[in-house]
Design a protein around this motif. Sequence first.
Motif, short mmCIF file in Angstrom:
data_model
loop_
_atom_site.label_atom_id
_atom_site.label_comp_id
_atom_site.label_asym_id
_atom_site.label_seq_id
_atom_site.Cartn_x
_atom_site.Cartn_y
_atom_site.Cartn_z
N GLU A 172 0.83 -1.20 0.00
CA GLU A 172 0.00 0.00 0.00
C GLU A 172 0.87 1.25 0.00
N LEU A 197 -5.09 2.78 -15.56
CA LEU A 197 -5.33 2.41 -14.17
C LEU A 197 -6.56 1.51 -14.07
N ARG A 198 -7.58 1.87 -14.82
CA ARG A 198 -8.81 1.08 -14.78
C ARG A 198 -8.56 -0.36 -15.23
N ARG A 201 -7.05 -2.21 -12.51
CA ARG A 201 -8.02 -2.42 -11.45
C ARG A 201 -8.99 -3.55 -11.83
N ASP A 202 -9.50 -3.49 -13.07
CA ASP A 202 -10.44 -4.52 -13.53
C ASP A 202 -9.83 -5.92 -13.45
N ARG A 204 -7.85 -6.87 -11.21
CA ARG A 204 -7.53 -7.12 -9.80
C ARG A 204 -6.03 -7.15 -9.55
N ILE A 206 -4.31 -4.17 -9.09
CA ILE A 206 -4.17 -3.12 -8.09
C ILE A 206 -5.55 -2.67 -7.63
N GLU A 207 -5.56 -1.93 -6.52
CA GLU A 207 -6.76 -1.21 -6.10
C GLU A 207 -6.43 0.28 -6.06
N VAL A 208 -7.40 1.09 -6.43
CA VAL A 208 -7.18 2.53 -6.46
C VAL A 208 -8.31 3.23 -5.70
N GLU A 209 -7.94 4.02 -4.72
CA GLU A 209 -8.93 4.86 -4.05
C GLU A 209 -8.32 6.24 -3.93
N ILE A 213 -2.96 3.61 -3.50
CA ILE A 213 -2.84 2.46 -4.39
C ILE A 213 -2.50 1.24 -3.54
N THR A 214 -3.13 0.13 -3.83
CA THR A 214 -2.73 -1.14 -3.22
C THR A 214 -2.37 -2.11 -4.33
#
Lengths: 230, 230
Positions: A172, A197-198, A201-202, A204, A206-209, A213-214
């Motif tokens: 993270e 980025l999407r 993310r789609d 899986r 990474i995660e983005v908020e 970033i995770t």
Amino acid sequence: MDIEAALKRCPLFSGLEDREITEIEAISASKRYPKGTSIFSEDQEAKGFFVVISGRVKIYKLSPEGKEQILHIISPGQTFAEAALFDGSTYPAFAESLAETRVLYFPKESFVNLIRKNPQMSLNMIASLSHWLREFVSLVEELSLKDVSARLSQYLMDLSAQSGRSSERGIEFKLDISKSQLASQLGTISETLSRALRKLRDRRIIEVEGKKITILQKDALEEISLGIPL
Amino acid sequence: MDIEAALKRCPLFSGLEDREITEIEAISASKRYPKGTSIFSEDQEAKGFFVVISGRVKIYKLSPEGKEQILHIISPGQTFAEAALFDGSTYPAFAESLAETRVLYFPKESFVNLIRKNPQMSLNMIASLSHWLREFVSLVEELSLKDVSARLSQYLMDLSAQSGRSSERGIEFKLDISKSQLASQLGTISETLSRALRKLRDRRIIEVEGKKITILQKDALEEISLGIPL
DNA sequence: CCATCGGTTTGATTTAGGTCAATTTTAGGT
DNA sequence: ACCTAAAATTGACCTAAATCAAACCGATGG
């Protein structure tokens, strides 16, 4: 950060005696730039170079249509524009503060004298320029030979290595610049970065908020950064 | 070209006494590479650096799919891989002879010692690295912010400035490398370069006969190189 | 609390330039 | 001069990424 501390952790001045640091401080001038201020422009006469004490500075080029390519973002303890003093007489790019920024400014004349007199500083300077050169080689490689996803993945890997903390889900960390600035550093535009980025993310990876970033699948991210197609 | 002459016109050694040049020559080894020979590979341990005496050397990167990006072509009197000795322990790119090539090879250890002892050489080295840096800034700018026609036009302008002769029709000169190598230097592929040349030819801005180029409309070429759309 | 203004995201469309394949030209070796 | 192989050109096609346009946040200040 205070001035002496910044100078001491600056690679350019490492290995110097305290009295030499004092001498160096003496020829410099402290300057302050509010966020978004131009520090110098391309083709402007290079009258000195800079050490960042606090804040951030972006070094960038502009295309005639206004597209921006960030060459580097300078953090506290790093120098910029030193090469301009030794080749040609103008700055080769623009410099602008990304936040409220304090710098030490070294006028060309006195700094060149300092270098002439101080062999250790010459060697430091050689090391510092060599390092810059390697970074540019890598930037050229990325721009010319890799797609946006690979460049982004590489950036995320690098940032996670230097500021990531592992949590339950993965590694993270926070983006240290805005996404549009990141786009410009990766040689693309915000829309394209957003889509890249999407895609990660789609899948899986990474995660983005917001800026958080995770990295969920480090190995997959690394493969993409190496150019194995998405 | 003979060895001493090459060293003397090498910026890295300029301003040195004859006896120093002799000393430098003493720590170097002469090497010969037939055309198309690898001199070193990316990530290989950097054990020394090179001065080109005769011939040409390309420094380049490869993508995983095999696309090549030439970073620089080194001509007699120029040095390469010097930065690798001072940052990191490996070469950052590939080097290969483009023709039968003679080089002087300087082992890292003895060269670093030489630099340490010789302040003038330090300064020369700083100047030389600074110059490289500026070239890379410009390469990044072109790759990221300009299209192929603009990069090509810039290249033709530069080459005409350094080796062009004016004739009745315009400024005439010969390409110093093959078109596919040129493509790879401009960050593109031969097909695209071929089409870009054709567009310039169709618009009567240049003439092309094999390697011979004639610039018919210098002003138009310059406009394109600056990014004014074709 | 709402208005506002960057920054960001998403969708539809366009385009530069890369890929693939076929042909022509050029250059080096015998 | 001839033969072969590499280099260069051309055409048809495809794809990554830029552009254009619109909507959507999220912080900041009135």
